[in-house]
Structure formats: C-alpha cells, structure tokens
Motif scaffolding. Sequence first.
Motif, PDB file in Angstrom:
ATOM      1  N   ALA A  43      19.542  -0.279  25.685  1.00 32.36           N
ATOM      2  CA  ALA A  43      18.256   0.241  26.145  1.00 32.36           C
ATOM      3  C   ALA A  43      18.458   1.397  27.118  1.00 32.36           C
ATOM      4  CB  ALA A  43      17.446  -0.875  26.805  1.00 32.36           C
ATOM      5  N   ALA A  44      19.416   1.238  28.024  1.00 32.09           N
ATOM      6  CA  ALA A  44      19.678   2.292  29.014  1.00 32.09           C
ATOM      7  C   ALA A  44      20.126   3.581  28.334  1.00 32.09           C
ATOM      8  CB  ALA A  44      20.735   1.818  30.006  1.00 32.09           C
ATOM      9  N   ALA A  45      20.973   3.453  27.319  1.00 31.71           N
ATOM     10  CA  ALA A  45      21.458   4.644  26.613  1.00 31.71           C
ATOM     11  C   ALA A  45      20.318   5.369  25.904  1.00 31.71           C
ATOM     12  CB  ALA A  45      22.538   4.241  25.612  1.00 31.71           C
ATOM     13  N   LEU A  46      19.392   4.613  25.352  1.00 33.09           N
ATOM     14  CA  LEU A  46      18.246   5.226  24.673  1.00 33.09           C
ATOM     15  C   LEU A  46      17.301   5.901  25.660  1.00 33.09           C
ATOM     16  CD1 LEU A  46      17.605   2.322  22.161  1.00 33.09           C
ATOM     17  CD2 LEU A  46      18.057   4.689  21.480  1.00 33.09           C
ATOM     18  N   LEU A  47      17.157   5.307  26.836  1.00 37.70           N
ATOM     19  CA  LEU A  47      16.187   5.815  27.811  1.00 37.70           C
ATOM     20  C   LEU A  47      16.736   6.944  28.675  1.00 37.70           C
ATOM     21  CD1 LEU A  47      14.678   2.404  28.984  1.00 37.70           C
ATOM     22  CD2 LEU A  47      13.500   4.159  27.649  1.00 37.70           C
ATOM     23  N   ALA A  48      18.047   7.012  28.823  1.00 37.77           N
ATOM     24  CA  ALA A  48      18.647   7.965  29.771  1.00 37.77           C
ATOM     25  C   ALA A  48      18.198   9.407  29.558  1.00 37.77           C
ATOM     26  CB  ALA A  48      20.170   7.860  29.720  1.00 37.77           C
ATOM     27  N   PRO A  49      18.129   9.899  28.315  1.00 30.56           N
ATOM     28  CA  PRO A  49      17.737  11.309  28.144  1.00 30.56           C
ATOM     29  C   PRO A  49      16.234  11.555  28.204  1.00 30.56           C
ATOM     30  CG  PRO A  49      18.489  10.374  26.052  1.00 30.56           C
ATOM     31  CD  PRO A  49      18.546   9.281  27.055  1.00 30.56           C
ATOM     32  N   LEU A  50      15.449  10.511  28.382  1.00 30.96           N
ATOM     33  CA  LEU A  50      13.991  10.639  28.337  1.00 30.96           C
ATOM     34  C   LEU A  50      13.443  10.697  29.763  1.00 30.96           C
ATOM     35  CD1 LEU A  50      13.262   7.989  25.549  1.00 30.96           C
ATOM     36  CD2 LEU A  50      13.871  10.407  25.298  1.00 30.96           C
ATOM     37  N   HIS A  51      12.587  11.683  30.019  1.00 26.32           N
ATOM     38  CA  HIS A  51      12.073  11.906  31.377  1.00 26.32           C
ATOM     39  C   HIS A  51      10.548  11.990  31.331  1.00 26.32           C
ATOM     40  CE1 HIS A  51      16.183  12.553  32.677  1.00 26.32           C
ATOM     41  NE2 HIS A  51      16.335  13.382  31.653  1.00 26.32           N
ATOM     42  N   PRO A  52       9.887  10.851  31.471  1.00 24.99           N
ATOM     43  CA  PRO A  52       8.431  10.822  31.297  1.00 24.99           C
ATOM     44  C   PRO A  52       7.674  11.417  32.475  1.00 24.99           C
ATOM     45  CG  PRO A  52       9.237   8.673  31.964  1.00 24.99           C
ATOM     46  CD  PRO A  52      10.446   9.523  31.730  1.00 24.99           C
ATOM     47  N   ASN A  53       6.522  11.980  32.155  1.00 19.53           N
ATOM     48  CA  ASN A  53       5.571  12.395  33.176  1.00 19.53           C
ATOM     49  C   ASN A  53       4.636  11.233  33.493  1.00 19.53           C
ATOM     50  OD1 ASN A  53       6.493  15.120  33.339  1.00 19.53           O
ATOM     51  ND2 ASN A  53       5.425  15.547  31.398  1.00 19.53           N
ATOM     52  N   ALA A  54       3.800  11.433  34.490  1.00 19.19           N
ATOM     53  CA  ALA A  54       2.906  10.363  34.935  1.00 19.19           C
ATOM     54  C   ALA A  54       1.948   9.924  33.840  1.00 19.19           C
ATOM     55  CB  ALA A  54       2.128  10.819  36.161  1.00 19.19           C
ATOM     56  N   ASP A  55       1.579  10.850  32.942  1.00 18.91           N
ATOM     57  CA  ASP A  55       0.589  10.504  31.920  1.00 18.91           C
ATOM     58  C   ASP A  55       1.203   9.801  30.714  1.00 18.91           C
ATOM     59  OD1 ASP A  55       1.952  12.675  30.960  1.00 18.91           O
ATOM     60  OD2 ASP A  55       0.178  13.843  30.411  1.00 18.91           O
ATOM     61  N   ASP A  56       2.511   9.647  30.693  1.00 16.78           N
ATOM     62  CA  ASP A  56       3.169   8.911  29.606  1.00 16.78           C
ATOM     63  C   ASP A  56       3.483   7.504  30.112  1.00 16.78           C
ATOM     64  OD1 ASP A  56       4.589   7.950  27.477  1.00 16.78           O
ATOM     65  OD2 ASP A  56       5.908   9.681  27.289  1.00 16.78           O
ATOM     66  N   SER A  57       2.430   6.697  30.212  1.00 17.91           N
ATOM     67  CA  SER A  57       2.581   5.399  30.869  1.00 17.91           C
ATOM     68  C   SER A  57       3.522   4.472  30.105  1.00 17.91           C
ATOM     69  CB  SER A  57       1.212   4.735  31.055  1.00 17.91           C
ATOM     70  OG  SER A  57       0.575   4.543  29.811  1.00 17.91           O
ATOM     71  N   PHE A  58       3.508   4.547  28.780  1.00 16.11           N
ATOM     72  CA  PHE A  58       4.383   3.673  27.994  1.00 16.11           C
ATOM     73  C   PHE A  58       5.846   3.923  28.328  1.00 16.11           C
ATOM     74  CE2 PHE A  58       6.652   3.663  23.691  1.00 16.11           C
ATOM     75  CZ  PHE A  58       7.213   2.416  23.907  1.00 16.11           C
TER      76      PHE A  58
END
Length: 252
Positions: A43-58
Amino acid sequence: MSLRRFPEVVRNLDQVLNITPDDVDILATKAVIAQAEGDLPRAAALLAPLHPNADDSFLLETKVYQAILERRPAPAIARLKEILAKPDPALGYNNGELRFWLGWAQGVAGDHAAAQETWRQARSELEPFLKEQPDNYGLIGVMALTSMALGDKAAALALAQKAMAMTPIEKDALDGSAALDVLARVLAQAGEPDRAITAIQKLLSIPAGGFFSVGIPLTPALLRLDPMFDKLRNDPRFQKLAQSEAPKAADK
C-alpha cells in the motif's frame, strides 16, 4: 469489493491501468485493497508517488489511514495541519471530517491533548452541517466517531444507532453495513466488548461496505492493524476473528 474478492478486483483494476496507467483513483483503490489485506508495504509503495490536494478526500484519507495503520502518523499530521490552516469553505463538512482524521493521527502519535483539542474543533465545525443535513448518514458517522473520541459515549452511540436506523442492512446492504462499521468502532472504544464483537462478527459474515475510503469492508487484517480496535486486543473472541484470512491479491 463488498464480497472481499480482492484478487479478482485487483485483476480488473490492472486491466484499467493497462489503458490508463496514471489513473490516481485506481492506484489508490489498489492501495486500499492492500491495506485491507494487511500488506502495508505494498500500500505504501502505491501511495508514495501520489500527492492529493484537499479536495481529493478519498486519496487524502487513504494516505492518512495508511499512516495510522503503520502507526507513523507524523507526515499525515503535517499535511493535514497544512490543509486545515486555510480550510476551503467549498469543501463543506469535509473540513470537519479532515479535522477528525487529524485528531485521530495526533492520538496515535501520543499527543492526546492536541487530539482532544482537534476533535473539539471538529465537532464544532460538524454540528452546523448536521443541523442542515440531519439525514446525511456519512456526516452522522463522522460525528459519532468524533463524539466517541471525545469520550461522549452516549452521544456517539445515539448517533451510530441513528445511522443504523436510517440505513438498515436489510434494505441497503452497502450503506447499512457501513453504518454498522461505525457502530462497531464506537462500541470497541466505548468499553462494550460483547456488542462490539457481535457487530464485527456480523460485518465479517456478510458482503459489506465500510465507512472509510471507498467503502472497503472490514477485514481480519484491518482488525489487527486499526488502532480503533486496540481495546479489544486481549479478548480471545476478537483474536479469533482477527486471525481468519481473506484471499490475497498478487503483487503487481
């Protein structure tokens, strides 16, 4: 997803990624499944490159939940503080929901005084929206968890039971089970082990939605990892539930 056929779901998601490899929502959904399977490194590897803004609550809540499950919440706390320093009014009650998550992360970090202050602020932000949207079961669920975090067991149980009454499982399996997820979490923290375990047993025995993220159902792995269930860890009945397994998706 509700059937916990995670390998099958991941195969379908991978087919989408073959066409749109940078689809953030699909990548985040794969991360949520990895969390549900207890595979936090994947899960960490999948999430590491993703940088959400405040409006991307999911995606944002998925990353915060990852930090909470890992019990390394410092980066999540910093990001949530940054967002909530200038909350966007257009996000409505999501700001209060994010503040609930901030309090949870602070509590996991051991900063209980800060967590209590954050949850008090979350409650004050959520209350006006609840008056305007008294039938919003998602909002009711967040308020129930916030009330429980503040030690208001009576209010938390009343809200959780209201959500259950609004969305009975018999009429709406996914939303109804999400409401039961909230009730189980409230009961687990409220010193009600018998009722909490009954609710958890029910959730694990049926196709279910979950309250967090994309409605991922509660799983044995999440029981083992999620801090909300810490008070049940010494109960042999809980230990038995947490040791059962769902099929795992292959790495990809």
